[in-house]
Design a protein around this motif. Structure first.
Motif, PDB file in Angstrom:
ATOM      1  N   MET A  62       1.258   1.885 -10.981  1.00  0.00           N
ATOM      2  CA  MET A  62       0.543   1.369  -9.814  1.00  0.00           C
ATOM      3  C   MET A  62      -0.787   0.754 -10.253  1.00  0.00           C
ATOM      4  O   MET A  62      -1.405   1.206 -11.211  1.00  0.00           O
ATOM      5  CB  MET A  62       0.311   2.484  -8.791  1.00  0.00           C
ATOM      6  CG  MET A  62       1.611   2.976  -8.150  1.00  0.00           C
ATOM      7  SD  MET A  62       1.386   4.296  -6.950  1.00  0.00           S
ATOM      8  CE  MET A  62       0.619   3.423  -5.581  1.00  0.00           C
TER       9      MET A  62
ATOM     10  N   GLN B  60       0.825  -1.198   0.000  1.00  0.00           N
ATOM     11  CA  GLN B  60       0.000   0.000   0.000  1.00  0.00           C
ATOM     12  C   GLN B  60       0.866   1.258   0.000  1.00  0.00           C
ATOM     13  O   GLN B  60       1.791   1.385   0.787  1.00  0.00           O
ATOM     14  CB  GLN B  60      -0.944   0.013   1.203  1.00  0.00           C
ATOM     15  CG  GLN B  60      -2.025  -1.037   1.103  1.00  0.00           C
ATOM     16  CD  GLN B  60      -3.018  -0.973   2.239  1.00  0.00           C
ATOM     17  OE1 GLN B  60      -3.199   0.051   2.880  1.00  0.00           O
ATOM     18  NE2 GLN B  60      -3.675  -2.099   2.499  1.00  0.00           N
ATOM     19  N   GLY B  61       0.547   2.151  -0.927  1.00  0.00           N
ATOM     20  CA  GLY B  61       1.279   3.410  -1.045  1.00  0.00           C
ATOM     21  C   GLY B  61       2.463   3.337  -1.995  1.00  0.00           C
ATOM     22  O   GLY B  61       3.017   4.367  -2.356  1.00  0.00           O
ATOM     23  N   THR B  62       2.860   2.123  -2.402  1.00  0.00           N
ATOM     24  CA  THR B  62       3.976   1.994  -3.341  1.00  0.00           C
ATOM     25  C   THR B  62       3.578   1.315  -4.643  1.00  0.00           C
ATOM     26  O   THR B  62       4.020   1.720  -5.705  1.00  0.00           O
ATOM     27  CB  THR B  62       5.154   1.206  -2.714  1.00  0.00           C
ATOM     28  OG1 THR B  62       4.693  -0.077  -2.312  1.00  0.00           O
ATOM     29  CG2 THR B  62       5.758   1.961  -1.539  1.00  0.00           C
TER      30      THR B  62
ATOM     31  N   PRO C 219      -2.883   1.831  -4.030  1.00  0.00           N
ATOM     32  CA  PRO C 219      -3.238   2.912  -3.098  1.00  0.00           C
ATOM     33  C   PRO C 219      -3.293   2.407  -1.662  1.00  0.00           C
ATOM     34  O   PRO C 219      -3.400   1.198  -1.414  1.00  0.00           O
ATOM     35  CB  PRO C 219      -4.641   3.332  -3.569  1.00  0.00           C
ATOM     36  CG  PRO C 219      -4.744   2.851  -4.973  1.00  0.00           C
ATOM     37  CD  PRO C 219      -3.910   1.595  -5.044  1.00  0.00           C
ATOM     38  N   LYS C 220      -3.254   3.325  -0.718  1.00  0.00           N
ATOM     39  CA  LYS C 220      -3.431   2.965   0.686  1.00  0.00           C
ATOM     40  C   LYS C 220      -4.916   2.801   0.967  1.00  0.00           C
ATOM     41  O   LYS C 220      -5.742   3.611   0.538  1.00  0.00           O
ATOM     42  CB  LYS C 220      -2.878   4.060   1.604  1.00  0.00           C
ATOM     43  CG  LYS C 220      -1.379   4.155   1.594  1.00  0.00           C
ATOM     44  CD  LYS C 220      -0.906   5.236   2.538  1.00  0.00           C
ATOM     45  CE  LYS C 220       0.597   5.362   2.464  1.00  0.00           C
ATOM     46  NZ  LYS C 220       1.092   6.453   3.318  1.00  0.00           N
TER      47      LYS C 220
ATOM     48  N   VAL D 110      -4.667   0.150  -9.622  1.00  0.00           N
ATOM     49  CA  VAL D 110      -5.688   0.923  -8.919  1.00  0.00           C
ATOM     50  C   VAL D 110      -7.029   0.217  -8.777  1.00  0.00           C
ATOM     51  O   VAL D 110      -7.940   0.773  -8.197  1.00  0.00           O
ATOM     52  CB  VAL D 110      -5.909   2.308  -9.577  1.00  0.00           C
ATOM     53  CG1 VAL D 110      -4.667   3.156  -9.487  1.00  0.00           C
ATOM     54  CG2 VAL D 110      -6.372   2.173 -11.011  1.00  0.00           C
TER      55      VAL D 110
ATOM     56  N   SER E 269      -6.314   6.207  -0.668  1.00  0.00           N
ATOM     57  CA  SER E 269      -5.465   7.366  -0.938  1.00  0.00           C
ATOM     58  C   SER E 269      -5.519   7.680  -2.429  1.00  0.00           C
ATOM     59  O   SER E 269      -5.664   6.791  -3.260  1.00  0.00           O
ATOM     60  CB  SER E 269      -4.020   7.079  -0.514  1.00  0.00           C
ATOM     61  OG  SER E 269      -3.478   6.016  -1.279  1.00  0.00           O
ATOM     62  N   ASP E 270      -5.442   8.951  -2.743  1.00  0.00           N
ATOM     63  CA  ASP E 270      -5.366   9.374  -4.141  1.00  0.00           C
ATOM     64  C   ASP E 270      -3.898   9.308  -4.531  1.00  0.00           C
ATOM     65  O   ASP E 270      -3.078  10.067  -4.022  1.00  0.00           O
ATOM     66  CB  ASP E 270      -5.907  10.791  -4.294  1.00  0.00           C
ATOM     67  CG  ASP E 270      -5.881  11.288  -5.726  1.00  0.00           C
ATOM     68  OD1 ASP E 270      -5.385  10.566  -6.620  1.00  0.00           O
ATOM     69  OD2 ASP E 270      -6.348  12.410  -5.961  1.00  0.00           O
ATOM     70  N   ILE E 271      -3.559   8.402  -5.439  1.00  0.00           N
ATOM     71  CA  ILE E 271      -2.160   8.213  -5.804  1.00  0.00           C
ATOM     72  C   ILE E 271      -1.692   9.202  -6.855  1.00  0.00           C
ATOM     73  O   ILE E 271      -0.496   9.291  -7.131  1.00  0.00           O
ATOM     74  CB  ILE E 271      -1.899   6.771  -6.284  1.00  0.00           C
ATOM     75  CG1 ILE E 271      -2.768   6.436  -7.483  1.00  0.00           C
ATOM     76  CG2 ILE E 271      -2.098   5.787  -5.142  1.00  0.00           C
ATOM     77  CD1 ILE E 271      -2.427   5.135  -8.161  1.00  0.00           C
TER      78      ILE E 271
END
Length: 171
Positions: free
Chosen positions: A122, A46-48, A51-52, A124, A68-70
Motif C-alpha cells: 500500500m 481508500q482502505g485497499t 489509507p482511508k 502511505v 486509518s492505520d493500515i
C-alpha cells in the motif's frame, strides 16, 4: 442504513480503533493541500491501496490529516525486507497501477512510502504526486521506473540488513 444515519450525528463513534495523525510540515502548505486533493481523487482506493482519509483537524495549532492505520510493515525496515524480489515487484506494480488509473503517479519514490500488508503493498505518502494529467505512455514509463528503482533499493536494503545480521536468508 441506521449505522450511516447514526454515524452522521456521531462520527467519532465510527472511527477505527487505531488512526494516524499526519501533521502539516512547516513550509509544506502546498504538499498538504496536494495530499488532501489526492485522497479525494483516489477515494475508491481508500482502505485497499491507500489509507482511508478520515478528515482534517488541528493539533497543537497545526493542520493535520486523520488517516486509518493500515498496519503492516514499512518496506524500508528489516521486517519489510523479507519479500522475494519478484513478489515485491508484482505487488508494487499492482499498487502503482491502481493509482495510475486515476492519472496519478507517486513522485516520492522511496521505500518509506510503502507498506507491506498481507499479500499487497500500500502507498502511505501522497504529498508529492504528478500534478499534470499524464499520458498512458508517461504513466507506463513512470510505473516501470518506480518498480525498477525501488526493486534495486529493496535488494540493496536486503543485503545490508543481512550483512548486519538483522535478517536471515533461507537457503
Amino acid at each position: 442504513m441506521a449505522r450511516a444515519w447514526f454515524g452522521s450525528f456521531f462520527p467519532e463513534w465510527n472511527l477505527p480503533s487505531r488512526v494516524v495523525l499526519k501533521k502539516e510540515k512547516k513550509g509544506w502548505e502546498e504538499e498538504f493541500e496536494m495530499e488532501k486533493a489526492t485522497y479525494a481523487r483516489l477515494r475508491p482506493l481508500q482502505g485497499t491501496v491507500i489509507p482511508k482519509f478520515l478528515g482534517e483537524l488541528r493539533c497543537d495549532n497545526t493542520r493535520a490529516l486523520l488517516l486509518s492505520d493500515i498496519g503492516g510493515v514499512c518496506l524500508a525496515t528489516p521486517e519489510g525486507a523479507l519479500l522475494e524480489v519478484a513478489d515485491f515487484r508484482r505487488m508494487l506494480y499492482q499498487a502503482l497501477t491502481a493509482v495510475s488509473q486515476f492519472r496519478i503517479l507517486q513522485e516520492d519514490i522511496k521505500l518509506d512510502n510503502f507498506h507491506h500488508i498481507g499479500d499487497k503493498i500500500m502507498v502511505v505518502d501522497l504529498e508529492r504526486v504528478s500534478e499534470e494529467p499524464l499520458s498512458d505512455e508517461q504513466l507506463d514509463l513512470g510505473i516501470k521506473y518506480a518498480v525498477d528503482s525501488l526493486a534495486a533499493r529493496y535488494e540493496d536494503n536486503q543485503f545490508c540488513f543481512w550483512e548486519d545480521g538483522l535478517i536471515t536468508i533461507d537457503t
